[in-house]
Scaffold this motif. Structure first.
Motif, PDB file in Angstrom:
ATOM      1  N   UNK A  69      -8.910   7.149   4.995  1.00  0.00           N
ATOM      2  CA  UNK A  69      -8.671   8.139   3.950  1.00  0.00           C
ATOM      3  C   UNK A  69      -7.337   8.843   4.188  1.00  0.00           C
ATOM      4  N   UNK A  70      -6.685   9.259   3.088  1.00  0.00           N
ATOM      5  CA  UNK A  70      -5.401   9.971   3.141  1.00  0.00           C
ATOM      6  C   UNK A  70      -5.508  11.250   2.313  1.00  0.00           C
ATOM      7  N   UNK A  71      -6.229  12.262   2.790  1.00  0.00           N
ATOM      8  CA  UNK A  71      -6.424  13.485   1.998  1.00  0.00           C
ATOM      9  C   UNK A  71      -5.142  14.267   1.744  1.00  0.00           C
ATOM     10  N   UNK A  72      -4.085  13.963   2.499  1.00  0.00           N
ATOM     11  CA  UNK A  72      -2.810  14.644   2.263  1.00  0.00           C
ATOM     12  C   UNK A  72      -2.120  14.143   0.996  1.00  0.00           C
ATOM     13  N   UNK A  73      -2.634  13.054   0.415  1.00  0.00           N
ATOM     14  CA  UNK A  73      -2.121  12.527  -0.852  1.00  0.00           C
ATOM     15  C   UNK A  73      -3.138  12.819  -1.957  1.00  0.00           C
ATOM     16  N   UNK A  74      -2.682  12.855  -3.196  1.00  0.00           N
ATOM     17  CA  UNK A  74      -3.579  13.260  -4.284  1.00  0.00           C
ATOM     18  C   UNK A  74      -4.566  12.176  -4.701  1.00  0.00           C
ATOM     19  N   UNK A  75      -4.122  10.940  -4.759  1.00  0.00           N
ATOM     20  CA  UNK A  75      -4.985   9.863  -5.242  1.00  0.00           C
ATOM     21  C   UNK A  75      -5.111   8.776  -4.184  1.00  0.00           C
ATOM     22  N   UNK A  76      -6.213   8.051  -4.237  1.00  0.00           N
ATOM     23  CA  UNK A  76      -6.305   6.771  -3.538  1.00  0.00           C
ATOM     24  C   UNK A  76      -7.526   6.019  -4.037  1.00  0.00           C
ATOM     25  N   UNK A  77      -7.468   4.707  -3.927  1.00  0.00           N
ATOM     26  CA  UNK A  77      -8.607   3.899  -4.336  1.00  0.00           C
ATOM     27  C   UNK A  77      -8.678   2.608  -3.541  1.00  0.00           C
ATOM     28  N   UNK A  78      -9.902   2.108  -3.456  1.00  0.00           N
ATOM     29  CA  UNK A  78     -10.207   0.802  -2.872  1.00  0.00           C
ATOM     30  C   UNK A  78     -10.852  -0.035  -3.980  1.00  0.00           C
ATOM     31  N   UNK A  79     -10.544  -1.304  -4.012  1.00  0.00           N
ATOM     32  CA  UNK A  79     -11.127  -2.184  -5.021  1.00  0.00           C
ATOM     33  C   UNK A  79     -11.500  -3.523  -4.405  1.00  0.00           C
ATOM     34  N   UNK A 235     -19.064 -16.819  -1.958  1.00  0.00           N
ATOM     35  CA  UNK A 235     -17.787 -17.094  -2.611  1.00  0.00           C
ATOM     36  C   UNK A 235     -16.659 -16.388  -1.906  1.00  0.00           C
ATOM     37  N   UNK A 236     -15.686 -15.956  -2.684  1.00  0.00           N
ATOM     38  CA  UNK A 236     -14.508 -15.294  -2.119  1.00  0.00           C
ATOM     39  C   UNK A 236     -14.294 -13.952  -2.797  1.00  0.00           C
ATOM     40  N   UNK A 237     -13.542 -13.103  -2.117  1.00  0.00           N
ATOM     41  CA  UNK A 237     -13.292 -11.766  -2.652  1.00  0.00           C
ATOM     42  C   UNK A 237     -11.845 -11.378  -2.381  1.00  0.00           C
ATOM     43  N   UNK A 238     -11.381 -10.393  -3.156  1.00  0.00           N
ATOM     44  CA  UNK A 238     -10.002  -9.886  -3.071  1.00  0.00           C
ATOM     45  C   UNK A 238     -10.088  -8.385  -2.914  1.00  0.00           C
ATOM     46  N   UNK A 239      -9.536  -7.870  -1.839  1.00  0.00           N
ATOM     47  CA  UNK A 239      -9.536  -6.435  -1.562  1.00  0.00           C
ATOM     48  C   UNK A 239      -8.162  -5.847  -1.864  1.00  0.00           C
ATOM     49  N   UNK A 240      -8.151  -4.697  -2.553  1.00  0.00           N
ATOM     50  CA  UNK A 240      -6.911  -3.967  -2.832  1.00  0.00           C
ATOM     51  C   UNK A 240      -7.078  -2.525  -2.388  1.00  0.00           C
ATOM     52  N   UNK A 241      -5.988  -1.928  -1.893  1.00  0.00           N
ATOM     53  CA  UNK A 241      -5.994  -0.512  -1.502  1.00  0.00           C
ATOM     54  C   UNK A 241      -4.668   0.105  -1.930  1.00  0.00           C
ATOM     55  N   UNK A 242      -4.738   1.301  -2.530  1.00  0.00           N
ATOM     56  CA  UNK A 242      -3.524   1.983  -2.998  1.00  0.00           C
ATOM     57  C   UNK A 242      -3.711   3.486  -2.865  1.00  0.00           C
ATOM     58  N   UNK A 243      -2.628   4.201  -2.543  1.00  0.00           N
ATOM     59  CA  UNK A 243      -2.695   5.656  -2.485  1.00  0.00           C
ATOM     60  C   UNK A 243      -1.313   6.251  -2.723  1.00  0.00           C
ATOM     61  N   UNK A 244      -1.315   7.526  -3.144  1.00  0.00           N
ATOM     62  CA  UNK A 244      -0.057   8.216  -3.430  1.00  0.00           C
ATOM     63  C   UNK A 244      -0.344   9.584  -4.002  1.00  0.00           C
ATOM     64  N   UNK A 245       0.694  10.222  -4.542  1.00  0.00           N
ATOM     65  CA  UNK A 245       0.535  11.569  -5.088  1.00  0.00           C
ATOM     66  C   UNK A 245       0.937  11.668  -6.549  1.00  0.00           C
ATOM     67  N   UNK A 246       1.333  10.560  -7.150  1.00  0.00           N
ATOM     68  CA  UNK A 246       1.615  10.559  -8.587  1.00  0.00           C
ATOM     69  C   UNK A 246       1.400   9.142  -9.107  1.00  0.00           C
TER      70      UNK A 246
END
Length: 371
Positions: A69-79, A235-246
């Motif tokens: 987790x990056x609570x110092x940034x406004x947004x983040x998501x896992x997919x 089967x197979x899976x694809x993991x994505x992770x992104x975070x930032x403040x805008x």
């Protein structure tokens, strides 16, 4: 009624009609205009006066440390997007996203916790399309996350690691239509997008995030249908992770995302970000099973909508695309496998599996928003 009374009545009628007309005109002018841009920004707007860490190119993403987790940034998501098959060979596509958004920069507990969690779930198969969404505030135990060992949850939905690393892991999700229990194991390396994980979303606007992908994950487990039937799936899976403040800028309208498995060892990630007063900005990354990435510059990508499908609501969505990356000898026509995959989540969008033909024969997943 005498002549004088008629004259006075007529004057009063003119005054009333004129006043009403002026009032209605002013009301129409003052009524705020709700557009795709203002709606999306009202949900995930810019930080404004809030103080969050900026996204800068000199910060290198570290893996798997930045799975946390990056609570110092406004947004983040896992997919996680999974292509699964049962014992009879029937296909099931499952897409799950867990999103954290900070409404302000305070550090608080209980009901004062500013963290908001949104998770949504989609399954596409021969049985139809099934969706579910959960929204909860942090600080009260209903939703949250831990970094070591990694775990995220909202209600009974959870994804947790089974070691000191994010993977292998276990994903448990359930809805009124189906439930899934998947074991996830790495079958390839993590890959950093952009410049060491710094993922620019426009060349003229200050929009960027940190992002990485893991397109090669082995998945197997149980899929239970609404009638109680339990299927073995793998089967197979694809993991994505992104975070930032805008992650959403002031002129942001929507985006078009494509995840394509070109082969068992090569994948392609493409995103097009659309803006109200600026040209769209497109990014593409070729990723191999060892985590090597070829980031294609925006000017080297040609992405065109070939035709639009109109839904009963009047929304028109492009479900057929042509993607060209001349430097990599890629020329694909991408088509949605099913038409009616519009979902009314917090941000309404189209989600579903796709096939691609041309220079490669590929399968994958497409997500379109802002239409």
């Amino acid at each position: 009624m005498n002549r004088m009374q008629k004259f006075i009545f007529s004057c009063l009628l003119v005054v009333v009609v004129a006043s009403t007309t002026i009032w209605l005109s002013d009301s129409i002018e003052l009524k705020p205009s709700v557009t795709k841009t203002t709606y999306i920004n009202s949900v995930f707007g810019s930080p404004g006066r809030k103080v969050f860490e900026p996204v800068l190119p000199d910060r290198h993403v570290e893996l798997p440390k930045d799975f946390r987790f990056h609570p110092e940034f406004q947004h983040e998501w896992w997919q996680l997007v999974a292509q699964l098959k049962d014992d009879s060979g029937q296909s099931y596509w499952v897409r799950w996203r867990f999103f954290r958004y900070a409404s302000d920069d305070r550090i608080a507990t209980g009901w004062q916790d500013p963290q908001i969690y949104i998770a949504n779930l989609v399954m596409n198969s021969h049985l139809g399309m099934f969706t579910d969404q959960r929204i909860a505030r942090g600080g009260i135990g209903q939703a949250g996350g831990l970094s070591r060992p990694f775990r995220v949850w909202i209600d009974e939905w959870s994804w947790r690691s089974l070691s000191d690393q994010p993977l292998p892991g276990n994903l448990r999700l359930s809805s009124d239509s189906f439930s899934v229990n998947l074991q996830l194991k790495p079958a390839g390396a993590y890959a950093l997008l952009g410049e060491n994980g710094y993922h620019a979303k426009h060349d003229l606007l200050p929009r960027a995030s940190y992002a990485f992908e893991s397109p090669f994950i082995a998945s197997q487990g149980k899929l239970t249908l609404s009638d109680g039937t339990t299927l073995n799936v793998k089967g197979r899976a694809w993991l994505s992770k992104e975070w930032g403040s805008e992650l959403v800028g002031a002129n942001y309208v929507g985006e078009d995302n494509f995840l394509l498995w070109l082969t068992d060892t090569k994948a392609l990630q493409v995103s097009q970000y659309r803006y109200k007063d600026n040209m769209p900005y497109t990014t593409a990354s070729l990723i191999d099973v060892n985590g090597h990435v070829i980031n294609v510059p925006s000017e080297g990508i040609i992405l065109k909508a070939l035709n639009y499908t109109e839904f009963a609501s009047g929304t028109r969505v492009p479900l057929s695309w042509n993607l060209q990356i001349p430097s990599q000898k890629i020329d694909l026509v991408i088509n949605a496998c099913k038409r009616d995959n519009w979902v009314n989540f917090v941000v309404p969008q189209w989600q579903g599996s796709v096939t691609a033909k041309g220079s490669d024969s590929a399968v994958g997943f497409m997500q379109l928003s802002g239409y």
